[in-house]
Design an enzyme around this catalytic site. Structure first.
Site, short mmCIF file in Angstrom:
data_model
loop_
_atom_site.label_atom_id
_atom_site.label_comp_id
_atom_site.label_asym_id
_atom_site.label_seq_id
_atom_site.Cartn_x
_atom_site.Cartn_y
_atom_site.Cartn_z
N GLY A 24 0.96 -1.24 -0.17
CA GLY A 24 0.04 0.00 0.03
C GLY A 24 0.91 1.25 0.08
N GLY A 26 -0.04 5.79 0.60
CA GLY A 26 -0.83 6.66 0.54
C GLY A 26 -0.02 8.11 0.71
CB THR A 27 -1.58 11.30 1.55
OG1 THR A 27 -2.78 10.95 0.84
CG2 THR A 27 -0.99 12.75 1.49
CB VAL A 31 2.06 -0.31 3.94
CG1 VAL A 31 2.15 -1.61 5.07
CG2 VAL A 31 1.58 0.92 4.92
CE LYS A 46 1.50 4.99 7.72
NZ LYS A 46 0.30 5.24 8.22
CG ASP A 142 -8.17 8.42 7.42
OD1 ASP A 142 -9.25 8.48 6.68
OD2 ASP A 142 -7.00 7.87 7.07
#
Length: 558
Positions: A24, A26-27, A31, A46, A142
């Site tokens: 993964g 993200g912003t 990960v 992460k 979130d």
């Protein structure tokens, strides 16, 4: 500024971690699935992107994880965090590896919705995690389908944990106007720029529950104005007090007089918002709900069994009631995590009356009992150890503690074999069955299942009946029975002939028959409308095509 190096599968994050794959991005980070070379354990690493170059450990997520670990939060359906370290100046966080999220699950199912039997344990576990976060004064900020991971799927179906505390903050330090929550799960108070509490996570939970039930997002949208338009069309106007206090209310609303000449706020039209900000409105809703009550009719119940159909209708009614409390527009009146756990949908109190005759209700209890069994594990006990030990235990022993607070199920009543009565009276039968159950539970209850104990006791009672000559059953003389039956038939024929000779037509008899012939006949309900499969009709109001998440969900993220 530090350069964010690429994570290559097969490469090395450090001398202790080898990268297997990138799972993964993200912003705020990436990960990777890695193997820890010291013990060959699979973990998730992460790597944080933006951070303080002077002090990499000065991070909001790391502070939240340290607080959660100090409170032993892994027991409350929250991901387990191991340690933090730096690689080339970047902060790396090591977690337990969880492979699949609820978002991935829906994509694998081609966006087919989950049943309420599966949604219930998911909602309960998330509410338990939010209750723990509220007790320690933390807001997740979130909550979405991508941040709820399945644990040991499919061996432990629908067991979930909450991840990603990158936007988590303390309730006392919540800043008005913070850019938090993904848009489809963003609460009205965040959009309007109001002070917020843990209630924003409850709103996100309500949006998640509807998405799992329908298979699509409740409030999708590229802009906050579109989300407000969806909310007002489905749930009505926002409270005037919230609009008066919002810092960003004037961005989305305008003042005007209504029909009663009262000055109030009105949502700007899509044309007005496009002229001011240049953001074009695109309606991405799969189904345009005019009210949350329309969720009652999104599922077509077609069960042959009348009890199962009735139970499912009651379950849908309680689910929609819970969703309406989760998505209350006023955050002060919104339901709390503890109230979610005490709701009838979570406790199955609305289905207890029909449990004995409905297999659907019985399966719902089995899903909840599984969660209760897992909750009673010791804090230091691993899931692998608990599964190994439970495999050697009888099924009745592992479920006995979980079902202690519920009435006996249909399967448990079948295992209670009641022996024949010795004297034929109903009271003696009740006493013997009561003593049978009590003796079977006290004798070897830890090693012998309840069904085997009842059968063994039943055999002992039968042996006792045949061994004692005084307790033998009286043999029936079939000749006497036949003679008595023939005598009764002769008497009935004689009486019937006598009544027939004395009968004569009368007005009362004729009118009685005529009156009865025109009375309405009560018919049983047509049970052919209930089919064996439980299908849910999902139709697009405009084009009728199957909806997918690919075109809307990925673009709605930050």
């Amino acid at each position: 500024m530090l350069t964010f190096f690429s994570l290559v599968p097969g490469g090395w994050l450090s001398s202790n971690y080898q990268i297997i794959s990138v799972v993964g991005e993200g912003t705020y980070g990436r990960v990777a699935k890695c193997v820890q070379m010291a013990n060959k354990k699979i973990v998730a690493i992460k790597m944080i992107k933006d951070q303080d170059q002077k002090d990499p450990f000065k991070n909001q997520e790391l502070a939240a994880l340290q607080k959660l670990k100090a409170c032993n939060s892994s027991k409350y359906n929250i991901v387990e965090w191991y340690q933090a370290f730096t690689v080339r100046g970047h902060l790396c966080l090591e977690f337990e590896f969880l492979e699949k999220s609820l978002f991935d699950l829906l994509q694998e199912r081609y966006c087919n919705p989950l049943s309420l039997k599966a949604i219930r344990p998911i909602v309960i576990q998330i509410a338990l995690a939010l209750s723990h976060l509220k007790s320690i004064g933390t807001i997740h900020a979130d909550l979405k389908l991508e941040n709820v991971m399945l644990v040991n799927n499919p061996q432990e179906p629908y067991r979930v944990k909450l991840i990603d505390f990158g936007l988590a903050c303390e309730t006392s330090a919540a800043k008005v106007g913070s850019y938090i929550q993904t848009r489809p799960y963003r609460s009205p108070e965040i959009i309007l720029g109001l002070p917020f509490t843990e209630a924003i996570d409850i709103w996100s939970l309500g949006c998640m529950a509807v998405s799992l039930y329908t298979g699509y997002l409740l409030y999708p949208g590229y802009s906050e104005h579109a989300i407000l338009k969806y909310i007002t069309e489905t749930q009505g106007e926002l409270p005037e007090q919230m609009l008066n206090c919002g810092q960003k209310t004037a961005k989305y609303f305008c003042r005007e007089f209504n029909s009663d000449n009262i000055y109030h706020w009105k949502l700007k039209t899509t044309e007005q918002y496009f002229q001011e900000f240049g953001i074009e409105f695109v309606d991405k809703r799969v189904q345009k709900l005019k009210s949350l009550d329309e969720l009652l009719y999104t599922e077509i119940i077609e069960d042959e069994d009348y009890a199962d159909a009735t139970a499912k209708r009651c379950d849908i009614l309680m689910f929609v009631d819970m969703v309406k409390h989760l998505l209350h527009l006023d955050p002060r009146k919104r339901i709390t995590p503890n109230q979610v756990l005490e709701h009838a949908f979570s406790k199955l109190s609305h289905l207890a009356w029909i449990r004995q005759s409905s297999s659907y209700v019985e399966s719902c209890y089995e899903h909840i009992n599984y969660l209760r069994t897992k909750k009673k594990e010791t804090p230091g006990q691993s899931l692998h150890t608990s599964r190994t030990e439970s495999a050697h235990k009888p099924t009745s022993d592992t479920r006995q503690s979980a079902q202690r607070n519920f009435p006996p199920s249909a399967a448990e009543r079948k295992t209670r074999v009641i022996p024949h009565s010795q004297n034929g009276s109903p009271h003696s039968t009740q006493r013997s069955s009561h003593n049978l159950v009590r003796s079977s539970q006290s004798e070897n209850s830890e090693t012998i299942p309840k069904k085997a104990q009842c059968k063994r006791k039943h055999l002992q009672e039968n042996e006792k009946d045949t061994s004692d000559p005084d307790l033998k059953r009286k043999k029936t003389n079939w000749k006497d029975v036949r003679r008595e039956t023939l005598y009764q038939h002769e008497r009935s024929d004689h009486d019937q002939q006598k009544r027939h000779d004395s009968m004569a037509p009368s007005c009362a008899t004729t009118s009685y028959r005529t009156q009865n012939s025109i009375l309405p006949i009560k018919r049983k309900p047509d049970e052919s409308i209930f089919a064996t499969s439980n299908k849910r009709a999902r139709t697009n109001c405009e084009n009728g095509k199957r909806h997918t998440f690919n075109h809307s969900w990925a673009e709605d993220h930050r």
